[in-house]
Design a protein around this motif. Structure first.
Motif: not given
Length: 831
Positions: A519-523, A566-575, A594-601, A641-644
């Motif tokens: 979960d490291y991220v950059k642009r 994500t691989n766990q079937g959730k979706v997040y919104q990101l600017k 930035i994104l409230d990802l779960d472990a292994n997501e 926190t994302g949605i299914i």
């Protein structure tokens, strides 16, 4: 005991009335609610006061604690109010007294306090035994003429005394000082206004009863808060005045100052009404500590008795516009919800500006009428006495002789009445006259007074006989109040020019976004990576720490709003611009903020919301071969926190996502090199929580690698890239359409050289390709560098991957974006 004598139990039973419990509860609750509404929580429209305010002021009036008297202990005032008029707790009475003395709570304080009466920092007032108070001069205007039968009185709580139902109110206090309160099932929240503006509007309504709210707003610009600040926009003010309800944005007053060493600071000098200054400073400090607001080096409260001064110092090089608008967004702007609810004839009613002023004028008309009737009666009684005195002076010798010859006062009165036709009151007054009043000077004074009283009688009679005269009196008295107490407006009205958001200050550019398994991220700007020939090793795109690996690279615009699946079937919104920009060799920043990802997501697919129309679908494919379509409108409101996005069976993962319009063909590619193409219509639209339907029949140990949506005759090719860096292009026309849930066709030979398939993409000849390896190497190359071959071939090397490394992610840069980038580069070169 005789049978004719009723049993005592029967006698008692006859006094018991049987009622249904629900009826009794309903009536009792209604009685309680109306008691709270009419007797405690809501102000009367005539004087703008609740019972507790009215009783405090009347108790002070009865005690003689006027603006010209000395201050009295607050505990004394509270005790008198509680003992005589308001049988409630002393703390409630004292709290009301305190608020009426606070110049930051009331636009025109009704109590002149001495001592500690609290502060804007939320500090409580000192105990009532320490503070002193008296009426302010303007509160006396509310009680003016109360002793002239101008208002109705009722018995107090124990029937010992009489208290006014309403005060005469020489000015529209409901609008001038406002009011707030919560009753049962309703509440009121009336903002304060400038006295002069409200009086001008009242006079306008008296002169022109058909005046509209727009006409009245020529005088009343908007609320005028005791703490100043700014009201943003006029539409909400108009709505509040027109309907009695509205939401007004109030913004702090501040300015940006140049400071030492080229740094800047924001100085806040006025706060929105009812703001807690100390809490505001604390919340700003908390946001700075938590990283919500960047660019602030110091924060100080320099306020004193002269006013508010909160200093926000910016760091060197900070964008003060971003800091300013972050403060506005979270701290320096609040909404005042106007609910102009007051008691009219004992009933709660939401009133417009015109209706509120009309009710006040009606009340004031009745007050002036009753006062005039009272004064007229007093003047007529006085004229009657003066007429008797003048007649007695004219016949002074005979009157004196008659009185001297009478044995008693009663005989003298009777003789006077018989001899000169005096009334009983005149005779009583003449008998009590002193001889000194028979002098010529006294006689002249009586004649002058009689003339004045006659003129007063004529004036009062004219007021009572003419509606216009009565209204003129009301207007004249209002003008006198304005001349005495009017002051400059404190709250400004500013137009809503919008605010410069953080997004407005971010340049719009195409970037690569890199995410890792940890979960490291950059642009990074796309311009940092020049296109290379096919088969290159690329350059470092991320410094991945030991044990971590790159999982995703995708292209985006800094202003894009992205749906991250994500691989766990959730979706997040990101600017996109919320992702920190870093250099090629940087590892990135933890995405936890930035994104409230779960472990292994891990993020496995990105959808740009600009490309998603309301009539389109989000089509998803899972690792185990399931496919589903969901209407795009179901992804409009996404929590932080994302949605299914899709319900996955145990062991399954979401692999890829495409936007479709209902007329596409879907192509699913697997890790073992198989593909299947079928009509999108074979997958019915379903909700977010559905699992989907079978899309491809997988062989043992195989798994879906990607999903492609294509038109029937779009001339595109299917690009397939494997983990070991090999790939190929094959025209999509070579993949015949089949029924859903078949085994499909061979797309590419995997084996030991190629390794499993990493991604399948639909590409045009002019597109570009960006590939990234797990270790952080990145390659940008043109699609036409990759040969176009048939199905069931080995492909060619597209990225030189070192031993132990593997291609982890592939993204396509569409031809339109490539042209735009080239044009931008050309323009830069010319400049």
């Amino acid at each position: 005991m005789s049978s004719d004598v009723p049993d005592s139990t029967d006698v008692q039973a006859r006094a018991v009335e049987n009622v249904r419990i629900e009826d009794e509860m309903e009536q009792s609750y209604i009685d309680y609610a109306m008691s709270v509404i009419a007797g405690r929580a809501l102000p009367r429209v005539e004087d703008g006061l609740k019972p507790v305010h009215r009783r405090i002021l009347y108790a002070m009036h009865e005690m003689g604690v006027s603006s010209g008297s000395s201050h009295r202990k607050s505990s004394s005032i509270v005790g008198e109010t509680m003992g005589d008029y308001h049988p409630h707790g002393d703390s409630a009475i004292y709290d009301t007294l305190v608020r009426m003395a606070q110049d930051f709570s009331m636009r025109y304080p009704l109590v002149d306090g001495q001592g500690n009466f609290g502060s804007m920092d939320g500090d409580p007032a000192a105990a009532q035994r320490y503070t002193e108070a008296r009426m302010s001069s303007i509160s006396e205007e509310l009680l003016e003429d109360i002793d002239k039968d101008t208002v109705d009185f009722s018995a107090n709580y124990d029937d010992r005394l009489q208290e006014p139902d309403v005060l005469p109110a020489a000015f529209p206090n409901l609008l001038v000082n406002g009011s707030s309160g919560i009753a049962v099932g309703m509440s009121t929240n009336i903002p304060p206004h400038n006295l002069g503006e409200i009086i001008d509007a009242t006079i306008e309504l008296i002169d022109n009863p058909d005046a509209t709210v727009e006409d009245l707003m020529d005088h009343v610009k908007g609320p005028d808060f005791p703490t100043g600040a700014n009201i943003v926009g006029r539409d909400a003010i108009y709505s509040a005045y027109k309907t009695g309800r509205g939401r007004i944005r109030v913004r702090a007053e501040f300015e940006v100052e140049e400071w030492q060493n080229g740094r800047e600071r924001i100085v806040i000098t006025e706060l929105p009404y009812q703001s807690n200054k100390a809490r505001l400073v604390e919340r700003i400090a908390e946001d700075v500590t938590d990283g919500e607001i960047e660019g602030i080096s110091d924060l100080r409260d320099e306020s004193d008795r002269d006013g508010v001064r909160v200093v926000v110092e910016c760091t060197r090089g900070a964008n003060v516009e971003v800091v300013k608008n972050k403060l506005l967004e979270n701290h320096l702007e609040r909404t005042f919800g106007v609910i102009n609810l007051a008691l009219v004839d004992g009933q709660p009613q939401v009133l417009s500006l015109k209706e509120t002023l009309a009710e006040y004028v009606s009340h004031r008309r009745e007050v002036v009428r009753r006062r005039s009737e009272y004064d007229l009666t007093e003047a007529q009684d006085r004229a009657h006495i003066l007429e008797g005195r003048l007649k007695a002076v004219e016949n002074a010798d005979n009157v004196v002789e008659l009185i001297r010859n009478s044995e008693t006062r009663s005989d003298a009165k009777d003789a006077l009445r018989e001899a000169y036709d005096f009334s009983q009151d005149q005779a009583d007054h003449i008998v009590r006259m002193q001889l000194g009043s028979l002098t010529s000077m006294e006689t002249a004074e009586i004649e002058d007074e009689y003339e004045d009283v006659q003129a007063e009688i004529e004036r009062l009679s004219a007021i009572l006989d003419s509606e216009q005269e009565l209204l003129s009196v009301i207007k004249d008295e209002l003008r006198e109040i304005k001349a005495e107490y009017d002051d400059d407006r404190r709250t400004s009205i500013i137009e809503d020019q919008g605010t410069v958001t953080h997004e407005d200050l971010i340049p719009e550019e195409e970037v690569f976004v890199v995410m890792t398994e940890d979960d490291y991220v950059k642009r990074m700007p796309i311009e940092a990576f020049d296109p290379q020939g096919r088969g290159g090793k690329g350059i470092i795109g991320a410094d991945v720490k030991e044990g971590d690996r790159v999982t995703t690279v995708f292209r985006a615009n800094t202003h894009d709003y992205l749906l991250c699946f994500t691989n766990q079937g959730k979706v997040y919104q990101l600017k996109t611009y919320e992702i920190p920009e870093m250099g090629r060799t940087a590892r990135g920043k933890s995405a936890v903020n930035i994104l409230d990802l779960d472990a292994n997501e891990d993020i496995t697919a990105i959808v740009d919301t600009d490309a998603l129309e309301s009539d389109e679908f989000v089509t998803m494919a899972t690792r185990n071969g399931y496919v589903k379509r969901t209407a795009g409108e179901e992804f409009e409101n996404i929590r932080t926190t994302g949605i299914i996005a899709s319900d996955l069976e145990e062991g399954d993962e979401l692999v890829d996502v495409e936007v479709t319009d209902g007329s596409n063909d879907l192509v699913i590619g697997t890790e073992h090199g198989m593909t299947i193409r079928f009509d999108e219509a074979e997958v019915r639209s379903m909700g977010r929580t559905a699992r989907g339907v079978n899309g491809i029949k997988l062989q043992d140990d195989d798994a879906v690698a990607g999903l492609v949506a294509t038109d029937e005759d779009d001339g595109q090719a299917l690009l397939t890239v494997t983990q070991n860096g090999y790939g190929k292009r094959t025209r999509l026309t070579e993949y015949r359409t089949q029924s859903r849930y078949g085994k499909g066709l061979i797309d590419i030979k995997t084996g030991e050289r190629n390794g499993p398939v990493t991604a399948v993409k639909a590409v045009d000849d002019d597109d570009e390709l960006v590939m990234m390896s797990e270790s952080g190497q990145i390659v940008r190359t043109r699609v036409d560098e990759i040969s176009t071959v048939g199905r069931n071939t080995m492909g060619v090397i597209v990225m030189d991957v070192e031993t132990g490394d593997a291609v982890s992610s592939v993204d396509v840069i569409p031809a339109a974006s490539v042209v735009a980038d080239d044009d931008a580069d050309d323009a830069t070169d010319e400049n």
